[in-house]
Write a protein that holds these residues in place. Sequence first.
Motif, short mmCIF file in Angstrom:
data_model
loop_
_atom_site.label_atom_id
_atom_site.label_comp_id
_atom_site.label_asym_id
_atom_site.label_seq_id
_atom_site.Cartn_x
_atom_site.Cartn_y
_atom_site.Cartn_z
N GLU A 115 0.84 -1.21 0.00
CA GLU A 115 0.00 0.00 0.00
C GLU A 115 0.87 1.25 0.00
OE1 GLU A 115 -3.71 0.38 1.43
OE2 GLU A 115 -3.86 -1.25 -0.02
N GLY A 116 1.91 1.22 0.82
CA GLY A 116 2.81 2.36 0.91
C GLY A 116 3.43 2.70 -0.43
N HIS A 118 2.18 1.85 -3.38
CA HIS A 118 1.11 2.33 -4.26
C HIS A 118 0.82 3.81 -4.01
CE1 HIS A 118 -0.61 -1.93 -5.13
NE2 HIS A 118 0.26 -1.55 -6.03
N GLU A 119 0.91 4.21 -2.74
CA GLU A 119 0.67 5.62 -2.42
C GLU A 119 1.78 6.50 -2.99
OE1 GLU A 119 0.17 6.59 1.81
OE2 GLU A 119 -1.41 5.03 1.73
N PRO A 122 1.38 6.09 -7.56
CA PRO A 122 0.01 5.63 -7.88
C PRO A 122 -0.09 4.88 -9.21
CG PRO A 122 0.02 7.92 -7.15
CD PRO A 122 1.44 7.52 -7.30
N ARG A 125 -0.32 1.20 -9.00
CA ARG A 125 -1.61 0.61 -8.66
C ARG A 125 -2.49 0.53 -9.90
NH1 ARG A 125 -4.31 1.33 -3.60
NH2 ARG A 125 -3.21 3.29 -3.31
#
Lengths: 234, 305
Positions: A115-116, A118-119, A122, A125
């Motif tokens: 997730e980190g 992907h943040e 972006p 993702r």
Amino acid sequence: MLEVRGLEVRYGTVPAIRGVDLDVRRGEIVGLIGPNGAGKSTTLHAIVGVVRASKGEIRVAGTQVQGQPPERIVRLGVGLVPEGRRIFAELTVEENLRLGLCGRRSKAGSREALEGVHELFPILREARRRHAGTLSGGQQQQLAIGRALVAEPDVLLLDEPSLGLAPTVVDAVFDALRAIRERGLTILLVEQRAQRTVAFADRTYVLSNGEVRMTLGPADASDTDRMIAAYFGS
Amino acid sequence: MTENAQTLLDATALGSIYALMAIGIGLVFGVLRLVNFAYGQLVMAGAYALALTQDAPVVLSIALCFAVVLALSLAMEFAAFRPLRRASPMTMLVATFAISYLLQSIALVHFGAIGKIVVVIPQLTQPLTIGSLHVRWITIVTILVAICVFAALTLFLNRTSIGLQMRAASIDSQTARLLGVRANAVITVAVLISGVIAAIVAVILPMAVPERILVTPDYALRETIIVLVGVVVGGIDRLLTATLGGFTIGFAVGALSGFLPSSGDWPFTSSVYLDSAVFMLVIVVLLLRPEGLFARPHRSAVERV
């Protein structure tokens, strides 16, 4: 975090680097510049265990790593973004990132690490089901960095991340590095772009003929004479 | 018409066996860059295990066959492949030649040159009649087994973490290791799966190919050579193309031996000129498509800026 003492690597009888000392402290960004053939990549390769050091000591967070195979050194906390990105073009973006998870010390927290990343990037993702080879050069570089980050290394080594990228894309790569720095990661950055690296890093070692010739600070970046002297010898 | 259909079915079954062997060889080649010429001797060892336990219950006999082949696969990995990990592909290939002849010699000394009969499940060699078509059960079973193995392996490679690591190691083993992929673990798993497939072939081959009912020290050697040729013709870099190559050459062998008359003048006698006909096709394919029959043209997507 990373200590290199008296490192020597020989290719046959020819020494590629001689007596290199490096220190990267926690949270620091340290640059390593120098002309082609100075031994920058060899130094990184010795740290990650791809080439064998004939002399010297390498410690990561206090643990001696020389002589260990690469897959173990990764688990001791060393992440590498290799030269030329070396992403798996025929695997999907997600699969590339999942491979990065292999270097984690424990499986717990894998989801959060993904997730980190992907943040931070972006596009990784959005493009997760696409083949990595269809990404642009800059996106591939983001993938290579993200793939190393999901293992949550103690120290991240980057081998010429701007090599072969268009100038605007290089800006994006340095932006990404800035974002990573804000997360408090420790970074050793090997680069050809001397001025930019010196300005960006907390400290920059200049390597020439396999030896550390001098150390520069961000203020030296605008001192063209000193930069030229560092590269070509005074 | 019926005869043609039967020939094509038999050729498909033979192609399936060769495809299975191609998968076994291709899987290990992928992670080790090692062409295992001794692969046929794994099948040979399994077939001897079956032949020597003819009187035991069939399940036990097959279980023993798997145990022998898997143990021998691991022995090859630990005694030969692992010490040669940093050797050149040529050195490793020559080493597998040596292993192949060593195992053949051991078999010759222990079991002699006279073949031993292997009957695994006699019911499977009975024909099944569909209309005017007489198909042996083993023909159908062979095709189904090959499809299942290929499907299971595809699922394994695409859905599991170790499968993903195996694919990565096949593409670029150094980068995979730099990401933390444990090279030795991945290679051991590949060697074991390759061994399972060799054991499956050892069970099927004696039933599916009538002249292979006799196990001799050079058992499955001819198949190995033809499969290796097929794998190269298909394109050894990818498991799918290697498998298709194995299938194609097996199918070609089966079809040519069925369609060529068994007696007469050159080039029409299958018994004498079968291999010549097959290898002539191979030469033509390699002249026209040296990168492999099923290989995709090289893309340079990684070099993008």
